[in-house]
Design an enzyme around this catalytic site. Structure first.
Site, mmCIF file in Angstrom:
data_model
loop_
_atom_site.group_PDB
_atom_site.id
_atom_site.type_symbol
_atom_site.label_atom_id
_atom_site.label_comp_id
_atom_site.label_asym_id
_atom_site.label_seq_id
_atom_site.Cartn_x
_atom_site.Cartn_y
_atom_site.Cartn_z
ATOM 1 N N GLU A 1 -8.884 11.230 -4.381
ATOM 2 C CA GLU A 1 -8.533 9.846 -4.050
ATOM 3 C C GLU A 1 -7.236 9.498 -4.777
ATOM 4 O O GLU A 1 -7.109 9.770 -5.976
ATOM 5 C CB GLU A 1 -9.686 8.952 -4.551
ATOM 6 C CG GLU A 1 -9.440 7.467 -4.442
ATOM 7 C CD GLU A 1 -10.525 6.659 -5.189
ATOM 8 O OE1 GLU A 1 -11.202 7.208 -6.100
ATOM 9 O OE2 GLU A 1 -10.662 5.470 -4.863
ATOM 10 N N PRO B 1 -4.977 1.349 5.744
ATOM 11 C CA PRO B 1 -4.255 0.202 6.292
ATOM 12 C C PRO B 1 -3.105 -0.310 5.410
ATOM 13 O O PRO B 1 -3.223 -0.345 4.184
ATOM 14 C CB PRO B 1 -5.337 -0.876 6.429
ATOM 15 C CG PRO B 1 -6.475 -0.408 5.594
ATOM 16 C CD PRO B 1 -6.407 1.083 5.579
ATOM 17 N N HIS C 1 -4.248 6.372 -5.398
ATOM 18 C CA HIS C 1 -3.747 5.000 -5.229
ATOM 19 C C HIS C 1 -2.366 4.906 -5.847
ATOM 20 O O HIS C 1 -2.153 5.409 -6.957
ATOM 21 C CB HIS C 1 -4.678 3.987 -5.899
ATOM 22 C CG HIS C 1 -6.039 3.997 -5.314
ATOM 23 N ND1 HIS C 1 -6.313 3.442 -4.092
ATOM 24 C CD2 HIS C 1 -7.182 4.561 -5.754
ATOM 25 C CE1 HIS C 1 -7.586 3.648 -3.813
ATOM 26 N NE2 HIS C 1 -8.137 4.327 -4.789
ATOM 27 N N ALA D 1 -7.205 -0.653 1.425
ATOM 28 C CA ALA D 1 -8.226 -1.701 1.261
ATOM 29 C C ALA D 1 -9.632 -1.186 1.538
ATOM 30 O O ALA D 1 -10.610 -1.701 0.967
ATOM 31 C CB ALA D 1 -7.908 -2.880 2.171
ATOM 32 N N ARG E 1 6.205 -3.814 1.790
ATOM 33 C CA ARG E 1 4.986 -4.447 1.302
ATOM 34 C C ARG E 1 4.968 -4.549 -0.226
ATOM 35 O O ARG E 1 4.955 -3.535 -0.925
ATOM 36 C CB ARG E 1 3.836 -3.553 1.762
ATOM 37 C CG ARG E 1 2.509 -3.979 1.263
ATOM 38 C CD ARG E 1 1.488 -2.895 1.526
ATOM 39 N NE ARG E 1 0.205 -3.404 1.179
ATOM 40 C CZ ARG E 1 -0.843 -2.660 0.894
ATOM 41 N NH1 ARG E 1 -0.759 -1.349 0.958
ATOM 42 N NH2 ARG E 1 -1.973 -3.219 0.568
ATOM 43 N N TYR F 1 3.821 -1.725 -5.051
ATOM 44 C CA TYR F 1 3.704 -0.431 -4.361
ATOM 45 C C TYR F 1 5.001 0.381 -4.342
ATOM 46 O O TYR F 1 5.009 1.501 -3.832
ATOM 47 C CB TYR F 1 3.181 -0.654 -2.935
ATOM 48 C CG TYR F 1 1.809 -1.292 -2.907
ATOM 49 C CD1 TYR F 1 0.710 -0.616 -3.439
ATOM 50 C CD2 TYR F 1 1.616 -2.578 -2.408
ATOM 51 C CE1 TYR F 1 -0.549 -1.196 -3.452
ATOM 52 C CE2 TYR F 1 0.361 -3.173 -2.409
ATOM 53 C CZ TYR F 1 -0.719 -2.473 -2.934
ATOM 54 O OH TYR F 1 -1.973 -3.045 -2.953
HETATM 55 C C1 DQA Z 1 -3.963 0.864 -2.808
HETATM 56 C C2 DQA Z 1 -4.734 -0.147 -3.654
HETATM 57 C C3 DQA Z 1 -5.682 -0.975 -2.789
HETATM 58 O O1 DQA Z 1 -6.386 -1.911 -3.598
HETATM 59 C C4 DQA Z 1 -4.913 -1.737 -1.744
HETATM 60 O O2 DQA Z 1 -5.793 -2.431 -0.887
HETATM 61 C C5 DQA Z 1 -3.976 -0.865 -0.973
HETATM 62 C C6 DQA Z 1 -3.245 0.205 -1.649
HETATM 63 C C7 DQA Z 1 -2.904 1.610 -3.644
HETATM 64 O O3 DQA Z 1 -2.398 2.615 -3.144
HETATM 65 O O4 DQA Z 1 -2.566 1.187 -4.747
HETATM 66 O O5 DQA Z 1 -3.760 -1.099 0.211
HETATM 67 O O6 DQA Z 1 -4.880 1.829 -2.318
#
Ligand code: DQA
Length: 144
Positions: free
Chosen positions: A97, A9, A99, A76, A17, A22
């Site tokens: 994974e 999401p 981020h 999230a 955003r 980000y």
């Molecule tokens: C995220 C980190 C998460 O905590 C956050 O809710 C996101 C993006 C990241 O890519 O840094 O939506 O996954």
């Protein structure tokens, strides 16, 4: 090799955003960069973004027998979703994974990752380059 890249999401709003966290690059730029890296390495790739936990679970289920690896930024849902963890464990597809931000240096609730419990590797805090590192991880044999 075929990879499935899943984004959770609000990642569709990249660029708009919280750019300080980000980055200023758009979601389209992320998709372009991942596709280009996979093309360069002769890897097949499907990239999906959804705001819905159910759609992400279904995408993981459908990957069974079709993909060699999953790269997922559950956004999230990282911090809440046992369903995504169970889906990754159910299909048994090696998963990385990713981020964009360094979740280990943010709020405490972001330090918990359910999907991370089943992931072969977690890459955080490297922006879009983190996705390219995940592609390289699979291209180089997914051993770590
Ligand atoms: C995220 C980190 C998460 O905590 C956050 O809710 C996101 C993006 C990241 O890519 O840094 O939506 O996954």
């Amino acid at each position: 090799m075929k990879l499935l890249v899943l984004n959770g999401p609000n990642l569709n709003l990249l660029g708009i955003r919280e750019p300080d966290i980000y980055g200023k690059e758009s979601y389209a730029a992320l998709v372009r960069a991942v596709k280009e890296e996979c093309r360069r390495r002769a890897i097949g790739v499907k990239i999906l973004q959804s705001n819905s936990e159910a759609a992400l679970v279904t995408a993981i289920q459908k990957a069974y027998g079709k993909y060699d690896g999953i790269i997922i930024n559950p956004a999230a849902y990282t911090h809440t979703s046992v369903a995504l963890l169970d889906a990754v464990k159910a299909v048994g597809i090696p998963t990385v994974e990713v981020h964009l931000s360094d979740v280990s240096k943010r709020e405490d609730f972001r330090k918990i990752s359910y999907v991370g419990l089943a992931a072969k590797k977690t890459i955080a805090g490297k922006g879009i380059a983190g996705y390219l590192e995940a592609v390289a991880f699979f291209a180089e044999g997914a051993k770590a």
